[in-house]
Design an enzyme around this catalytic site. Structure first.
Site, PDB file in Angstrom:
ATOM      1  N   HIS A 211      11.439   1.522 -34.730  1.00  0.00           N
ATOM      2  CA  HIS A 211      12.428   0.723 -35.452  1.00  0.00           C
ATOM      3  C   HIS A 211      12.043   0.626 -36.921  1.00  0.00           C
ATOM      4  CE1 HIS A 211      13.856  -1.586 -31.608  1.00  0.00           C
ATOM      5  NE2 HIS A 211      14.463  -0.427 -31.765  1.00  0.00           N
TER       6      HIS A 211
ATOM      7  N   ARG B 297      13.840   7.301 -26.781  1.00  0.00           N
ATOM      8  CA  ARG B 297      15.273   7.535 -26.668  1.00  0.00           C
ATOM      9  C   ARG B 297      15.452   8.838 -25.890  1.00  0.00           C
ATOM     10  NH1 ARG B 297      14.259   6.266 -32.174  1.00  0.00           N
ATOM     11  NH2 ARG B 297      15.232   4.305 -32.858  1.00  0.00           N
TER      12      ARG B 297
ATOM     13  N   TYR C 149      14.235  -8.530 -28.615  1.00  0.00           N
ATOM     14  CA  TYR C 149      13.544  -8.581 -27.328  1.00  0.00           C
ATOM     15  C   TYR C 149      12.859  -9.928 -27.095  1.00  0.00           C
ATOM     16  CZ  TYR C 149      14.561  -3.658 -27.208  1.00  0.00           C
ATOM     17  OH  TYR C 149      15.228  -2.462 -27.221  1.00  0.00           O
TER      18      TYR C 149
ATOM     19  N   ARG D 235      14.399   2.224 -22.069  1.00  0.00           N
ATOM     20  CA  ARG D 235      13.750   1.932 -23.362  1.00  0.00           C
ATOM     21  C   ARG D 235      13.715   0.418 -23.595  1.00  0.00           C
ATOM     22  NH1 ARG D 235      12.796   3.901 -28.750  1.00  0.00           N
ATOM     23  NH2 ARG D 235      13.978   2.778 -30.358  1.00  0.00           N
TER      24      ARG D 235
ATOM     25  N   HIS E 115      19.092   4.552 -21.426  1.00  0.00           N
ATOM     26  CA  HIS E 115      18.650   3.761 -22.581  1.00  0.00           C
ATOM     27  C   HIS E 115      18.110   2.399 -22.142  1.00  0.00           C
ATOM     28  CE1 HIS E 115      18.356   3.441 -26.903  1.00  0.00           C
ATOM     29  NE2 HIS E 115      18.840   2.217 -26.850  1.00  0.00           N
TER      30      HIS E 115
ATOM     31  N   LYS F 134      14.969   8.973 -35.143  1.00  0.00           N
ATOM     32  CA  LYS F 134      16.099   8.950 -36.061  1.00  0.00           C
ATOM     33  C   LYS F 134      15.628   9.211 -37.489  1.00  0.00           C
ATOM     34  CE  LYS F 134      19.206   5.909 -33.457  1.00  0.00           C
ATOM     35  NZ  LYS F 134      19.977   4.651 -33.478  1.00  0.00           N
TER      36      LYS F 134
END
Length: 308
Positions: free
Chosen positions: A280, A162, A289, A257, A254, A186
């Site tokens: 994730h 990110r 994806y 990514r 982004h 995150k």
């Protein structure tokens, strides 16, 4: 005054709780604070006066729906409305635990529906070209700035970072002779990501060209005046490259990514490994994806099959 001092104080305590105990990212905290200020400012206009903390116990679902409807009329998209509703629910659950308000009105309010769109990756050739500083040689930018932008963009695509993760790297985190680095994502969760030799070389070239000292604990990527680099600068660099390469508006930092994940999957990458590389929390987030790759395969099929 649109927001009463007691509500301001309670909101600050809640944000402190989220920061200290929940360890939410600074960007999330900033957005949550903005969301709640907008809500209380709306209530002041909606009811003809700034509400006090004691008034929040009389909040009704119609007040919340009116706020969401007003934001919708202002052109706010469903994803942002969902975040605002999540922020308000979190705040009122906190206030309820403290005996200051009730969270029950939010149970009667449905979250906005979000149309699920697929990520839009770049073609591999375009993604690689973004890391070529020579494409922007005609711009009136110092060479070290072009080298910096190329290094950042190559990290986003080469390691699936990110933009906030790339810009939070410190000088001592630079890969150097290593083929990996540790990033903080995150929720302050750390993970290891690979660094390709080409990417490491671009970072080395930037460090060598940078006119500012880069102390070990300081930021790896710095701005034009030597301070921390703003994400906005990389977004502007990407916009310039879109024009040079003829890429669509969806070609954002982004999107690199997304391209990282999609291209790995197309070359036989394992979905669980891609999940770990992206950081994730849930495999279901990564599974989007597979739909992107299937869409690409079907497009190729329709273009090539004689009966398509």
């Amino acid at each position: 005054m649109l927001i009463s001092p007691d509500i301001v104080a309670a909101t600050h305590q809640w944000l402190g709780h989220l920061s200290g105990e929940r360890r939410l990212a600074a960007g999330t905290l900033e957005a949550y604070g903005r969301d709640t200020r907008q809500f209380f400012a709306f209530l002041a206009g909606y009811h003809g006066g700034a509400p006090k903390l004691a008034d929040l116990s009389h909040l009704k679902p119609t007040d919340i729906r009116a706020f969401l409807a007003e934001r919708r009329r202002e052109g706010i998209e469903s994803r942002t409305l969902m975040r605002q509703l999540a922020a308000l629910r979190s705040l009122f659950r906190y206030l309820e635990r403290e005996g200051l308000a009730l969270a029950s009105p939010f149970a009667a309010v449905r979250s906005p529906r979000i149309a699920k769109g697929l990520p839009r990756p770049l073609p591999p050739q375009a993604a690689r070209a973004l890391a070529d500083a020579d494409i922007r040689l005609g711009e009136e930018r110092p060479q070290w700035v072009l080298a910096r932008d190329a290094a950042v963009l190559s990290l986003l695509y080469g390691s699936g970072l990110r933009i906030a993760e790339a810009l939070s790297l410190r000088r001592k985190d630079a890969p150097g002779a290593r083929d990996s680095l540790i990033v903080t994502g995150k929720g302050n969760k750390t993970r290891g990501v690979p660094v390709l030799p080409q990417v490491a070389k671009l970072i080395e070239d930037y460090i060598a060209a940078c006119p500012y000292p880069l102390p070990p604990e300081g930021p790896l990527f710095v701005g034009a005046k030597g301070g921390p680099l703003s994400p906005r600068i990389i977004q502007l660099a990407m916009a310039s490259l879109r024009g040079a390469l003829g890429l669509p508006e969806s070609a954002t930092p982004h999107a690199l990514r997304h391209s990282f994940a999609t291209h790995l999957l197309a070359r036989g990458g394992d979905l669980r490994t891609i999940q770990e590389l992206l950081g994730h929390a849930s495999l279901s987030t990564t599974q989007v994806y597979t739909a992107v790759d299937m869409e690409r395969l079907m497009a190729s099929y329709r273009a090539a099959h004689p009966r398509a």
